[in-house]
Structures are given as structure tokens and as C-alpha cells.
Design a protein around this motif. Structure first.
Motif, PDB file in Angstrom:
ATOM      1  N   THR A   2       0.847  -1.195   0.000  1.00 20.18           N
ATOM      2  CA  THR A   2       0.000   0.000   0.000  1.00 20.18           C
ATOM      3  C   THR A   2       0.882   1.244   0.000  1.00 20.18           C
ATOM      4  OG1 THR A   2      -0.083   0.220   2.403  1.00 20.18           O
ATOM      5  CG2 THR A   2      -1.749  -1.228   1.361  1.00 20.18           C
ATOM      6  N   GLU A   4       0.686   3.567   2.114  1.00 18.12           N
ATOM      7  CA  GLU A   4       1.054   3.807   3.500  1.00 18.12           C
ATOM      8  C   GLU A   4       2.304   3.008   3.880  1.00 18.12           C
ATOM      9  OE1 GLU A   4      -2.092   3.008   2.538  1.00 18.12           O
ATOM     10  OE2 GLU A   4      -3.095   4.921   2.911  1.00 18.12           O
ATOM     11  N   GLN A   5       2.376   1.755   3.445  1.00 19.61           N
ATOM     12  CA  GLN A   5       3.550   0.928   3.704  1.00 19.61           C
ATOM     13  C   GLN A   5       4.788   1.517   3.018  1.00 19.61           C
ATOM     14  OE1 GLN A   5       1.695  -2.608   2.149  1.00 19.61           O
ATOM     15  NE2 GLN A   5       1.818  -3.613   4.155  1.00 19.61           N
ATOM     16  N   TYR A   7       5.264   4.618   2.226  1.00 17.20           N
ATOM     17  CA  TYR A   7       5.630   5.854   2.923  1.00 17.20           C
ATOM     18  C   TYR A   7       6.410   5.548   4.203  1.00 17.20           C
ATOM     19  CZ  TYR A   7       5.474  10.277   5.340  1.00 17.20           C
ATOM     20  OH  TYR A   7       5.837  11.417   6.011  1.00 17.20           O
ATOM     21  N   THR A   8       6.002   4.524   4.937  1.00 16.29           N
ATOM     22  CA  THR A   8       6.714   4.135   6.154  1.00 16.29           C
ATOM     23  C   THR A   8       8.156   3.756   5.828  1.00 16.29           C
ATOM     24  OG1 THR A   8       4.688   3.401   7.221  1.00 16.29           O
ATOM     25  CG2 THR A   8       6.751   2.501   8.081  1.00 16.29           C
ATOM     26  N   ILE A   9       8.358   3.019   4.756  1.00 15.35           N
ATOM     27  CA  ILE A   9       9.711   2.652   4.326  1.00 15.35           C
ATOM     28  C   ILE A   9      10.484   3.910   3.939  1.00 15.35           C
ATOM     29  CG2 ILE A   9      11.032   1.476   2.517  1.00 15.35           C
ATOM     30  CD1 ILE A   9       8.708  -0.628   2.536  1.00 15.35           C
ATOM     31  N   THR A  11      10.154   6.913   5.064  1.00 13.12           N
ATOM     32  CA  THR A  11      10.550   7.703   6.235  1.00 13.12           C
ATOM     33  C   THR A  11      11.807   7.132   6.892  1.00 13.12           C
ATOM     34  OG1 THR A  11       9.070   6.500   7.741  1.00 13.12           O
ATOM     35  CG2 THR A  11       8.201   8.520   6.710  1.00 13.12           C
ATOM     36  N   LYS A  12      12.056   5.844   6.730  1.00 10.20           N
ATOM     37  CA  LYS A  12      13.266   5.217   7.276  1.00 10.20           C
ATOM     38  C   LYS A  12      14.453   5.354   6.325  1.00 10.20           C
ATOM     39  CE  LYS A  12      10.720   1.820   9.928  1.00 10.20           C
ATOM     40  NZ  LYS A  12      10.327   0.422  10.040  1.00 10.20           N
TER      41      LYS A  12
END
Length: 87
Positions: A2, A4-5, A7-9, A11-12
Motif C-alpha cells: 500500500t 502507506e507501507q 511511505y513508512t519505508i 521515512t526510514k
């Protein structure tokens, strides 16, 4: 995967690259495609050069890691170096 997933990656690992010649350790590699170019074919090289993830849309592009019938477009997926499957 997704948005969202993804985007989380991001941010890291906020450094993004689409060209393996310019890739630095830890970059996210996005495989772009055009009429005369297919970045999916360079996903394995990106991982070997230290990309944290390779975001691809053809699952047959990382020999020895992925399998599937012919380079059919798929939903974007991401892979970690040395991982035998989708994350």
C-alpha cells in the motif's frame, strides 16, 4: 504494497534513486520503465550495490530471489537483499 507501507519505508530510507550508477548504500531503488528502458532489470544490481529496498513491478527481475511466469506486470512490490520473498 500500500502507499502507506511505502511511505513508512520512505521515512526510514529517504534517499531515492532510479539509476543504479548513482546508487548509494541504503538508498531506495525505484525501477522505472519506458519505451526503451526497463529499470526492473537492474533491481538485482541495485540490491547488490546496497539498496535498502528495490521497488519493482515485474516479479521475474531478480533471478534466484523471485519466480513467476514471464515478465508480466504486477502490483509494485519491494524486496530486501538476500530475502527469498516479498516483504
Amino acid at each position: 504494497m500500500t502507499i502507506e507501507q511505502l511511505y513508512t519505508i520512505f521515512t526510514k530510507y529517504p534517499s531515492v534513486q532510479t539509476d543504479t550508477r548513482k546508487l548509494k548504500e541504503g538508498d531506495l531503488y525505484f525501477a522505472l520503465k519506458g519505451a526503451n528502458f526497463n529499470g526492473n532489470l537492474f533491481a538485482e544490481e541495485a540490491l547488490k550495490k546496497g539498496a535498502s529496498y528495490a521497488v519493482i513491478d515485474e516479479v521475474d527481475c531478480i533471478p534466484g530471489h523471485l519466480c513467476g511466469p514471464g515478465n508480466r506486470p504486477r502490483q509494485a512490490q519491494h524486496y530486501l537483499p538476500g530475502n527469498a520473498g516479498r516483504v
